[in-house]
Motif scaffolding. Structure first.
Motif, PDB file in Angstrom:
ATOM      1  N   TRP A  60     -59.939  73.999   1.947  1.00 28.50           N
ATOM      2  CA  TRP A  60     -59.324  74.664   3.098  1.00 28.50           C
ATOM      3  C   TRP A  60     -57.805  74.670   2.999  1.00 28.50           C
ATOM      4  CZ3 TRP A  60     -62.597  72.341   7.668  1.00 28.50           C
ATOM      5  CH2 TRP A  60     -63.841  72.968   7.681  1.00 28.50           C
ATOM      6  N   GLY A  61     -57.227  73.601   2.460  1.00 27.59           N
ATOM      7  CA  GLY A  61     -55.776  73.576   2.290  1.00 27.59           C
ATOM      8  C   GLY A  61     -55.308  74.703   1.391  1.00 27.59           C
ATOM      9  N   GLY A  62     -56.046  74.951   0.305  1.00 33.38           N
ATOM     10  CA  GLY A  62     -55.739  76.086  -0.563  1.00 33.38           C
ATOM     11  C   GLY A  62     -55.926  77.412   0.140  1.00 33.38           C
ATOM     12  N   GLY A  63     -56.841  77.442   1.114  1.00 34.31           N
ATOM     13  CA  GLY A  63     -57.086  78.677   1.854  1.00 34.31           C
ATOM     14  C   GLY A  63     -55.884  79.151   2.644  1.00 34.31           C
ATOM     15  N   PHE A  64     -55.033  78.232   3.115  1.00 32.37           N
ATOM     16  CA  PHE A  64     -53.842  78.645   3.847  1.00 32.37           C
ATOM     17  C   PHE A  64     -52.910  79.458   2.945  1.00 32.37           C
ATOM     18  CE2 PHE A  64     -55.185  75.414   6.842  1.00 32.37           C
ATOM     19  CZ  PHE A  64     -54.771  75.934   8.060  1.00 32.37           C
ATOM     20  N   ALA A  65     -52.751  79.027   1.699  1.00 35.30           N
ATOM     21  CA  ALA A  65     -51.910  79.774   0.768  1.00 35.30           C
ATOM     22  C   ALA A  65     -52.510  81.147   0.476  1.00 35.30           C
ATOM     23  CB  ALA A  65     -51.741  78.980  -0.533  1.00 35.30           C
ATOM     24  N   ALA A  66     -53.831  81.208   0.268  1.00 30.99           N
ATOM     25  CA  ALA A  66     -54.490  82.481  -0.001  1.00 30.99           C
ATOM     26  C   ALA A  66     -54.350  83.429   1.188  1.00 30.99           C
ATOM     27  CB  ALA A  66     -55.966  82.240  -0.320  1.00 30.99           C
ATOM     28  N   GLN A  67     -54.548  82.931   2.393  1.00 32.36           N
ATOM     29  CA  GLN A  67     -54.439  83.771   3.585  1.00 32.36           C
ATOM     30  C   GLN A  67     -53.000  84.233   3.807  1.00 32.36           C
ATOM     31  OE1 GLN A  67     -57.332  80.701   5.648  1.00 32.36           O
ATOM     32  NE2 GLN A  67     -56.616  82.169   7.146  1.00 32.36           N
ATOM     33  N   ARG A  68     -52.056  83.373   3.461  1.00 30.55           N
ATOM     34  CA  ARG A  68     -50.634  83.730   3.600  1.00 30.55           C
ATOM     35  C   ARG A  68     -50.306  84.913   2.694  1.00 30.55           C
ATOM     36  NH1 ARG A  68     -46.052  84.260   5.472  1.00 30.55           N
ATOM     37  NH2 ARG A  68     -44.319  82.812   5.343  1.00 30.55           N
ATOM     38  N   ILE A  69     -50.934  84.992   1.529  1.00 36.95           N
ATOM     39  CA  ILE A  69     -50.732  86.120   0.622  1.00 36.95           C
ATOM     40  C   ILE A  69     -51.441  87.370   1.146  1.00 36.95           C
ATOM     41  CG2 ILE A  69     -51.276  86.995  -1.697  1.00 36.95           C
ATOM     42  CD1 ILE A  69     -50.892  84.073  -2.675  1.00 36.95           C
ATOM     43  N   ALA A  70     -52.695  87.209   1.584  1.00 35.35           N
ATOM     44  CA  ALA A  70     -53.483  88.357   2.034  1.00 35.35           C
ATOM     45  C   ALA A  70     -52.856  89.054   3.233  1.00 35.35           C
ATOM     46  CB  ALA A  70     -54.906  87.911   2.367  1.00 35.35           C
ATOM     47  N   VAL A  71     -52.220  88.292   4.133  1.00 33.36           N
ATOM     48  CA  VAL A  71     -51.684  88.871   5.353  1.00 33.36           C
ATOM     49  C   VAL A  71     -50.484  89.774   5.074  1.00 33.36           C
ATOM     50  CG1 VAL A  71     -49.957  87.130   6.007  1.00 33.36           C
ATOM     51  CG2 VAL A  71     -51.334  88.252   7.788  1.00 33.36           C
ATOM     52  N   GLN A  72     -49.957  89.762   3.861  1.00 40.32           N
ATOM     53  CA  GLN A  72     -48.885  90.679   3.488  1.00 40.32           C
ATOM     54  C   GLN A  72     -49.400  92.096   3.269  1.00 40.32           C
ATOM     55  OE1 GLN A  72     -46.486  89.095   0.207  1.00 40.32           O
ATOM     56  NE2 GLN A  72     -47.081  87.016   0.780  1.00 40.32           N
ATOM     57  N   PHE A  73     -50.719  92.239   3.091  1.00 38.02           N
ATOM     58  CA  PHE A  73     -51.289  93.539   2.763  1.00 38.02           C
ATOM     59  C   PHE A  73     -52.251  94.078   3.829  1.00 38.02           C
ATOM     60  CE2 PHE A  73     -50.582  91.167  -1.205  1.00 38.02           C
ATOM     61  CZ  PHE A  73     -49.654  91.994  -1.813  1.00 38.02           C
ATOM     62  N   LEU A  74     -52.884  93.187   4.600  1.00 37.66           N
ATOM     63  CA  LEU A  74     -53.897  93.609   5.560  1.00 37.66           C
ATOM     64  C   LEU A  74     -53.669  92.917   6.902  1.00 37.66           C
ATOM     65  CD1 LEU A  74     -57.036  93.288   3.255  1.00 37.66           C
ATOM     66  CD2 LEU A  74     -56.026  95.442   4.038  1.00 37.66           C
ATOM     67  N   GLY A  75     -54.238  93.510   7.965  1.00 37.04           N
ATOM     68  CA  GLY A  75     -54.170  92.908   9.282  1.00 37.04           C
ATOM     69  C   GLY A  75     -55.106  91.720   9.398  1.00 37.04           C
ATOM     70  N   PRO A  76     -54.879  90.846  10.374  1.00 37.11           N
ATOM     71  CA  PRO A  76     -55.700  89.637  10.526  1.00 37.11           C
ATOM     72  C   PRO A  76     -57.184  89.915  10.692  1.00 37.11           C
ATOM     73  CG  PRO A  76     -53.747  89.504  11.897  1.00 37.11           C
ATOM     74  CD  PRO A  76     -53.777  90.902  11.361  1.00 37.11           C
ATOM     75  N   MET A  77     -57.535  90.901  11.518  1.00 36.16           N
ATOM     76  CA  MET A  77     -58.956  91.178  11.753  1.00 36.16           C
ATOM     77  C   MET A  77     -59.640  91.723  10.510  1.00 36.16           C
ATOM     78  SD  MET A  77     -59.000  92.573  15.710  1.00 36.16           S
ATOM     79  CE  MET A  77     -57.561  93.623  15.554  1.00 36.16           C
ATOM     80  N   MET A  78     -58.952  92.569   9.769  1.00 40.58           N
ATOM     81  CA  MET A  78     -59.541  93.108   8.547  1.00 40.58           C
ATOM     82  C   MET A  78     -59.730  92.004   7.500  1.00 40.58           C
ATOM     83  SD  MET A  78     -60.799  95.821   7.213  1.00 40.58           S
ATOM     84  CE  MET A  78     -60.201  97.056   8.385  1.00 40.58           C
ATOM     85  N   ILE A  79     -58.754  91.126   7.373  1.00 43.40           N
ATOM     86  CA  ILE A  79     -58.874  90.010   6.434  1.00 43.40           C
ATOM     87  C   ILE A  79     -60.079  89.145   6.785  1.00 43.40           C
ATOM     88  CG2 ILE A  79     -57.819  87.828   5.695  1.00 43.40           C
ATOM     89  CD1 ILE A  79     -55.094  89.227   5.973  1.00 43.40           C
ATOM     90  N   ASN A  80     -60.193  88.784   8.055  1.00 37.50           N
ATOM     91  CA  ASN A  80     -61.300  87.918   8.461  1.00 37.50           C
ATOM     92  C   ASN A  80     -62.640  88.626   8.405  1.00 37.50           C
ATOM     93  OD1 ASN A  80     -59.862  85.488   8.984  1.00 37.50           O
ATOM     94  ND2 ASN A  80     -59.080  86.351  10.887  1.00 37.50           N
TER      95      ASN A  80
END
Length: 311
Positions: free
Chosen positions: A27-47
């Protein structure tokens, strides 16, 4: 290969704690991955994408069968709803704050859990919980603007998300003692993913090229952090005391800061490091000093009182 069925999987306390520590690292690694993804997509689409990926990843392990009884369906739906709200607040917050801040503020759910158990199940809240809460508030002030009484919008989103993560953790402790772990995980992921994906198409700008740009981050967040991480959490919580589980899972915040530093070059000030240390100390205090009376069952450790109904 891990066999997930309850009657075949036997773990002792230390094995279960090891699984929970691995979960915290994932899960700790997931924060870094999500931080990258949010540069390209909105929160709802990512989730939406990542939780549907998680559900699809788990389906073969369940032999493409998901068994949810009518009595358990409300709990699964509620878990999916809590997961959707919490993950969206977390993802939105990561647009405006660092992976380290997000990890440590999210970790405050460990302190919120006993408060909610007190409100909904009348469990006693000891002085240590209030002490931990006070230390955590000071730690959050140190994390933000050098101790000034002001929070960034990202940190406030993360704090609101921590409320729903706390509710989600309590509900997981209830449901995994009542039904198959895989069926529960797939059910809550599918509900969360569908709701988010539909909402993302309706309310967020979308380009297919952005999905490819966020590809590896989505795969990590969906398959590893979601499909593997949440299921390992459910397995660990089934075989580990709630006090162990909450404390070990709180290490997620430490791993989040570490991976943010390694992969995103997120630097922290000395004042922020003090804030991290205070929040982690608060999390530890909330668990280490927790009294567990031998003659009084707790909702978080026993399914018997919980079976009477959900809050």
């Amino acid at each position: 290969m891990i066999v997930f069925e309850k009657q075949k999987l036997q773990l002792n306390r230390y094995q279960a704690d090891g699984i929970l520590l691995l979960t915290a690292a994932i899960w700790g690694g997931g924060f870094a991955a999500q931080r990258i993804a949010v540069q390209f997509l909105g929160p709802m689409m990512i989730n939406g994408i990542r939780f549907l990926l998680a559900a699809a990843f788990l389906l073969p392990f369940a032999h493409f069968r998901v068994e949810i009884s009518k009595s358990n369906l409300p709990g699964v739906i509620l878990a999916g709803a809590f997961l959707a709200i919490a993950s969206n607040l977390q993802q939105l917050g990561l647009r405006y704050t660092s992976a380290g801040n997000g990890g440590f503020i999210t970790g405050l759910y460990v302190i919120l859990v006993p408060f909610f158990l007190w409100v909904f199940w009348q469990e006693r809240v000891g002085w240590h919980t209030f002490l931990a809460a006070g230390i955590a508030v000071i730690g959050m002030l140190f994390i933000n603007t050098g101790g000034a009484l002001r929070f960034s919008s990202g940190d406030l989103y993360e704090l609101a998300g921590a409320v729903f993560w706390a509710l989600h953790v309590i509900l997981i402790g209830i449901m995994v003692r009542k039904m198959n772990v895989l069926s529960f995980s797939i059910g809550q992921f599918a509900i969360c993913g569908i709701v988010n994906l539909l909402s993302g198409f309706l309310f967020e700008p979308f380009q297919i090229s952005n999905v490819w740009q966020a590809g590896w981050a989505l795969l990590y967040a969906g398959i590893i952090s979601g499909g593997i991480g949440y299921t390992l959490q459910a397995i660990g919580q089934r075989h580990s005391p709630a006090s162990d589980a909450a404390l070990i899972l709180s290490m997620e915040s430490v791993f989040a800061a570490l991976f943010g530093y390694i992969f995103l070059q997120e630097n922290t000030t000395s004042v922020q490091l003090i804030g991290y240390g205070l929040i982690f100390a608060a999390i530890v205090i909330a668990q280490i000093l927790k009294p567990v009376p031998a003659d009084q069952p707790r909702v978080s450790d026993s399914p018997h009182r919980i079976d009477q109904g959900l809050p």
